[in-house]
Enzyme design. Structure first.
Site, PDB file in Angstrom:
ATOM      1  CB  SER A  70      -7.482 -10.223  79.903  1.00  0.00           C
ATOM      2  OG  SER A  70      -8.985 -10.495  79.588  1.00  0.00           O
ATOM      3  CE  LYS A  73     -10.513 -11.267  81.902  1.00  0.00           C
ATOM      4  NZ  LYS A  73     -11.192 -12.170  81.146  1.00  0.00           N
ATOM      5  CE1 TYR A 198     -13.769  -9.538  83.964  1.00  0.00           C
ATOM      6  CE2 TYR A 198     -15.623  -8.605  82.406  1.00  0.00           C
ATOM      7  CZ  TYR A 198     -14.067 -10.124  82.416  1.00  0.00           C
ATOM      8  OH  TYR A 198     -13.631 -10.700  80.964  1.00  0.00           O
ATOM      9  CE1 TYR A 250      -7.831 -15.581  79.159  1.00  0.00           C
ATOM     10  CE2 TYR A 250      -6.682 -14.345  77.263  1.00  0.00           C
ATOM     11  CZ  TYR A 250      -7.923 -14.196  78.748  1.00  0.00           C
ATOM     12  OH  TYR A 250      -8.442 -13.430  79.546  1.00  0.00           O
ATOM     13  CB  VAL A 268      -9.154  -8.355  74.011  1.00  0.00           C
ATOM     14  CG1 VAL A 268      -9.655  -9.733  73.278  1.00  0.00           C
ATOM     15  CG2 VAL A 268     -10.597  -7.700  74.792  1.00  0.00           C
TER      16      VAL A 268
END
Ligand code: DON
Length: 314
Positions: A70, A73, A198, A250, A268
């Site tokens: 992530s 991103k 992705y 998050y 992760v």
């Protein structure tokens, strides 16, 4: 300004702080929902700090390769902003944290018009993948990889093919999110094509040094740390850093803001990118995760450092 005392403090104290934090790893475990990630060494912990003046510190398992997951991103968001402008991006994703897990589907159905709440949750990042310019998925992926290579200055940066394939084979939750987005007309392209883009950017592999360099570019508001050339417009970096504060860790972003107080983004595979504005880019890896999907030992280490150096931006 960089104070010599602080750099000396970091050089001297970091090895002991790192070993203290490493013990925290026992309270978590590596992600296993992407099977290939489960093999990561659970008690690894490494850090690289890249300073604006070119100095660098690295301790522990800083050379351990890991996939960005992530963390990527933040940078696909920047590229999408450069490709589509703010208006184009914010037609497809919102600006708010969810308070839910990173792969949650809940709000997509609950809240009209069914666009992802922000670009850093999985649904939002999948929508962002579709906004990257390119005639084919391969061309989009090439542009993303080229962007990472430019920002890190490493022309050899590439994918971990095992991790990519492992995620692609088991991404039932992401597939359902993507089909939901397709149904809501957030995605216009084929679901599998968007997901391929992705999965690929999530599986870009680097070390703490790469993450520290990426973070330093953000810390310098989009400027190349070596040449001062603008790599990303300042306004887009400002947007990305705002999301990192509100959603980067998050549904633990509020706690992280209170305890660490720096813009950050986790992945992760155990990576955390954090930055001290104008001064440092920081890359951390510690594969054992807590129940929110953030590196347990990595968060602990950043908390220790931020408290000792009074880094909170608040
Ligand atoms: O889509 C996924 O689930 C992963 N490729 C990335 C998720 C992730 O890194 C969440 N971070 N803490």
């Amino acid at each position: 300004m960089l104070t010599t005392n602080e750099w000396d403090l970091l050089s001297q104290r970091l090895p002991a702080w790192l070993e203290d934090s490493r013990r925290e790893a026992a309270h978590g475990s590596p992600a296993s929902y992407i099977p290939e990630l489960a093999h990561a060494p659970a008690d690894a912990l490494g850090i690289t700090i890249a300073a604006a003046d070119g100095r660098e510190l690295a301790f522990g398992d800083s050379g351990l390769p890991f996939t960005l997951q992530s963390i990527s991103k933040v940078f696909t968001l920047l590229l999408a902003l450069m490709d589509q402008g703010e208006e184009g991006v914010f037609r497809k994703v919102g600006m708010e944290p969810t308070g839910d897990d990173f792969n949650s589907m809940l709000k997509l159905e609950l809240v009209e018009p069914g666009i992802p709440f922000n670009p850093l949750i999985n649904a939002g990042a999948i929508a962002i993948s579709s906004l990257i310019r390119g005639r084919t998925p391969a061309e989009k992926s090439e542009r993303i990889l080229a962007f990472f290579r430019e920002l890190t200055g490493d022309l050899n940066l590439g994918y971990n093919e095992q991790v990519r394939a492992s995620e692609a084979a088991t991404a039932h939750r992401n597939r359902s999110l993507a089909y939901f987005l397709k149904d809501n007309r957030v995605l216009e392209e084929e679901v599998e094509e968007v997901l391929d883009v992705y999965f690929r950017h999530c599986s870009i592999e680097g070390t703490c040094r790469h993450i520290a360099r990426l973070a330093l570019v953000l810390a310098l508001n989009g400027k190349d740390p070596d040449t001062g050339r603008e790599l990303v417009p300042r306004r887009y970096v400002q947007i990305a850093k705002s999301f990192m504060i509100s959603c980067g860790m998050y549904n633990a972003s509020g706690e992280f803001a209170i305890k660490v107080g720096l813009p950050a983004k986790s992945g992760v595979a155990g990576g955390i990118l954090a930055l001290v504005p104008g001064r440092y880019g920081i890359g951390v890896v510690g594969p054992a995760l807590n129940d929110k999907g953030n590196s347990v030992a990595g968060v602990h280490l950043l908390q220790t450092m931020s408290a000792a150096c009074d880094w909170s931006i608040f």
